[in-house]
Scaffold this motif. Sequence first.
Motif, PDB file in Angstrom:
ATOM      1  N   LEU A   1     -48.652 -24.123  27.769  1.00 31.35           N
ATOM      2  CA  LEU A   1     -48.562 -24.659  27.885  1.00 31.35           C
ATOM      3  C   LEU A   1     -47.530 -26.285  27.904  1.00 31.35           C
ATOM      4  CD1 LEU A   1     -51.784 -25.601  26.193  1.00 31.35           C
ATOM      5  CD2 LEU A   1     -51.805 -25.475  29.013  1.00 31.35           C
ATOM      6  N   TYR A   2     -46.580 -26.019  26.914  1.00 32.68           N
ATOM      7  CA  TYR A   2     -45.553 -26.701  26.932  1.00 32.68           C
ATOM      8  C   TYR A   2     -44.274 -26.579  27.358  1.00 32.68           C
ATOM      9  CZ  TYR A   2     -41.919 -30.127  24.842  1.00 32.68           C
ATOM     10  OH  TYR A   2     -40.900 -30.516  23.811  1.00 32.68           O
TER      11      TYR A   2
ATOM     12  N   VAL B   1     -45.561 -28.562  30.531  1.00 32.64           N
ATOM     13  CA  VAL B   1     -45.683 -29.958  30.372  1.00 32.64           C
ATOM     14  C   VAL B   1     -44.421 -30.266  30.561  1.00 32.64           C
ATOM     15  CG1 VAL B   1     -45.326 -31.336  28.234  1.00 32.64           C
ATOM     16  CG2 VAL B   1     -47.185 -30.091  28.200  1.00 32.64           C
TER      17      VAL B   1
ATOM     18  N   GLY C   1     -50.679 -27.078  31.977  1.00 31.49           N
ATOM     19  CA  GLY C   1     -49.450 -27.403  31.286  1.00 31.49           C
ATOM     20  C   GLY C   1     -49.072 -29.277  31.782  1.00 31.49           C
TER      21      GLY C   1
ATOM     22  N   CYS D   1     -46.625 -32.940  22.524  1.00 26.88           N
ATOM     23  CA  CYS D   1     -47.055 -33.354  24.512  1.00 26.88           C
ATOM     24  C   CYS D   1     -46.276 -35.112  24.282  1.00 26.88           C
ATOM     25  CB  CYS D   1     -48.650 -33.387  24.949  1.00 26.88           C
ATOM     26  SG  CYS D   1     -47.970 -34.048  26.316  1.00 26.88           S
TER      27      CYS D   1
END
Length: 249
Positions: free
Chosen positions: A80-81, A84, A136, A178
């Motif tokens: 997910l990061y 991001v 993300g 995040c």
Amino acid sequence: MESFLTNALVHAGPALAIFLAAFLQSITGFGLVIVAAPLLMFFYEPKLVVPIMLLLACAGNSVQGFLMRKKANLPLIGWLYVGVILGQPLGFLAFDYVSNATLKVWISTVVFISLLFMQVSHRHIPECRRNTVITGICSGFSSITSGMAGPPFLIYLAYTKMSAESFRATCFVFFLCCNITSLACYLIGGHSLSPAFAEVGYLLPALAIGLALGHVLARFIPTSLLRRLIFFILYATSLYTIWSVTMKG
């Protein structure tokens, strides 16, 4: 002393919004930003609301994320990061370009659509690396433009097979990562965080009390009833904000 009491009274409205949002997050694992952001726009300009929310979210998520870090799904957070990091530069360009009025409508629209999706959609999005990175990217863009990384994340994992405890822990750790990256983007882009820090000092006690009280009362309060009340407040606030900005335009 008199000056402090005056400032405390001036911040009573924003503090109440933060208390309500923190209380919900402590019970459900999410809700701090999505509840507080539209309410804080009654008291601050949107471009000040976003960094205020990110700073408060960092404070809340750092404590809860540290306590529950061992139960978080770290591989999922990692992918997910990656998304991001890809999504936030575009989000910063949008944040830097649009006006306060446009940003206010954008934040309210994100809240409104997210609420609708969470209530009426029962579509399961398959969990895979591609979808995780795309989520993300959406979370990164949404985080830096509205302060809310949660809606894309929650929509993606609406039907996750993770346990409730693991899901809450994953929420806290991912949102903390995040939030920190979003704040770093503002600093790199030349946006001062000093005005936001000045306001956060008055709102942190409400955050702490809301989180603590929610932790104590979580077992006694029906989550479904609380969510219905919060949804009603957010629908009304979002629609009113969109209507007021549109009428002024």
